[in-house]
Design an enzyme around this catalytic site. Structure first.
Site, PDB file in Angstrom:
ATOM      1  N   GLU A 122      -3.294  12.862   3.721  1.00  0.00           N
ATOM      2  CA  GLU A 122      -3.415  13.490   2.408  1.00  0.00           C
ATOM      3  C   GLU A 122      -4.669  14.358   2.300  1.00  0.00           C
ATOM      4  O   GLU A 122      -4.623  15.472   1.769  1.00  0.00           O
ATOM      5  CB  GLU A 122      -3.400  12.418   1.315  1.00  0.00           C
ATOM      6  CG  GLU A 122      -2.018  11.776   1.174  1.00  0.00           C
ATOM      7  CD  GLU A 122      -1.990  10.664   0.151  1.00  0.00           C
ATOM      8  OE1 GLU A 122      -1.187  10.752  -0.799  1.00  0.00           O
ATOM      9  OE2 GLU A 122      -2.767   9.701   0.292  1.00  0.00           O
ATOM     10  N   GLU A 142       3.590   4.749   3.005  1.00  0.00           N
ATOM     11  CA  GLU A 142       3.434   3.860   1.847  1.00  0.00           C
ATOM     12  C   GLU A 142       4.712   3.102   1.469  1.00  0.00           C
ATOM     13  O   GLU A 142       4.646   2.027   0.865  1.00  0.00           O
ATOM     14  CB  GLU A 142       2.925   4.662   0.640  1.00  0.00           C
ATOM     15  CG  GLU A 142       1.483   5.126   0.749  1.00  0.00           C
ATOM     16  CD  GLU A 142       1.318   6.403   1.567  1.00  0.00           C
ATOM     17  OE1 GLU A 142       0.177   6.859   1.741  1.00  0.00           O
ATOM     18  OE2 GLU A 142       2.357   6.945   2.043  1.00  0.00           O
TER      19      GLU A 142
END
Length: 268
Positions: A122, A142
């Site tokens: 990210e 995730e």
């Protein structure tokens, strides 16, 4: 006189899991993830990374910022236990902290190798350029924890590769090799692992030759118009072009072009 304190100063006094090196001669700053073997990014570290990017943005010695790591892996992601311990208010700031490279007015390069998972991916996506080595694996895993990316990963990735590929990566927790990421336009280059530092050095050397004013303008314009309709984007581009038209750097660039010499840009 009243003494004012800024919390960022305390953040910068004891960096957690990374360090900063400035090479004024090369007009370069390196933010180096250094928590071997996987360079896990802790909760407090996210706040510190944001503060460091803000500090380097104001540092006149620095023209280009490189985000890199020590060891075989860029980062395997965040401190999983930290998510359960953090307050909802703190968690709500995750995306803001990790977006610091995008808000920074200077060019930011992420040099990726090995695992580049979760928040490691990210924060790399928030940089302007990603150079991958052939060992790089990008992932947003995730879903395996019963979660989704929370620091801008799925949103930024969708802008780059489209909703179909993003669903394939996010919903299946797929690992994407550096070569494939380069083919998709996520990385600007994929090089042999031993060549990652040289490729990063070459990009830094290229970027510092341009006008810092023109580069700041280009980065902000592109960021600001990412979601804008075409007509508005063209209008804003015209206004930016007009402002640069009266800059000293533009005059220097034109004069150097006609004189067939290297321009000496000053950022004004």
């Amino acid at each position: 006189m009243t003494t004012l304190n800024h919390p960022a100063q305390e953040l910068l006094s004891r960096l957690d899991g990374f360090r900063v090196e400035i090479d004024a001669d090369r007009k370069r700053a390196d933010i180096i993830l250094d928590r071997p073997p996987f360079n896990i990014i802790a909760m407090a570290q996210r706040d510190q990374l944001r503060a460091v990017f803000e500090a380097l943005d104001e540092d006149p010695r620095v023209r280009v910022i490189v985000l890199r790591s020590i060891g075989e892996h860029f980062s395997s992601g965040g401190d999983i236990k930290g998510f359960l311990e953090a307050t909802p208010e703190h968690v709500s700031k995750l995306a803001w902290n990790i977006a610091a490279p995008a808000r920074c007015s200077k060019p930011v390069i992420a040099a990726n190798r090995g695992y580049c998972f979760g928040v490691g991916f990210e924060i790399s996506l928030a940089c302007d350029f990603r150079i991958a080595s052939e060992t790089t694996l990008y992932a947003l895993p995730e879903q395996k924890l019963g979660q989704i990316p929370g620091s801008g990963g799925s949103a930024r990735l969708q802008k780059m590769v489209g909703v179909g590929r993003t669903k394939d990566i996010v919903m299946r927790s797929r690992r994407i090799p550096g070569k494939q990421a380069c083919d998709w336009g996520v990385a600007v280059a994929c090089v042999a692992d031993a060549e990652l530092e040289a490729a990063t050095d070459a990009l830094v050397a290229e970027l510092v030759e341009f006008s810092p004013l023109a580069q700041r303008t280009a980065k902000k314009l592109l960021n600001d118009t990412e979601d804008a309709p075409l007509a508005i984007a063209i209008e804003l581009e015209g206004h930016c072009y007009s402002r640069l038209r009266s800059s000293e750097d533009f005059r220097e660039g034109v004069e150097a072009f006609h004189a067939k010499r290297k321009p000496n840009f000053t950022g004004r």
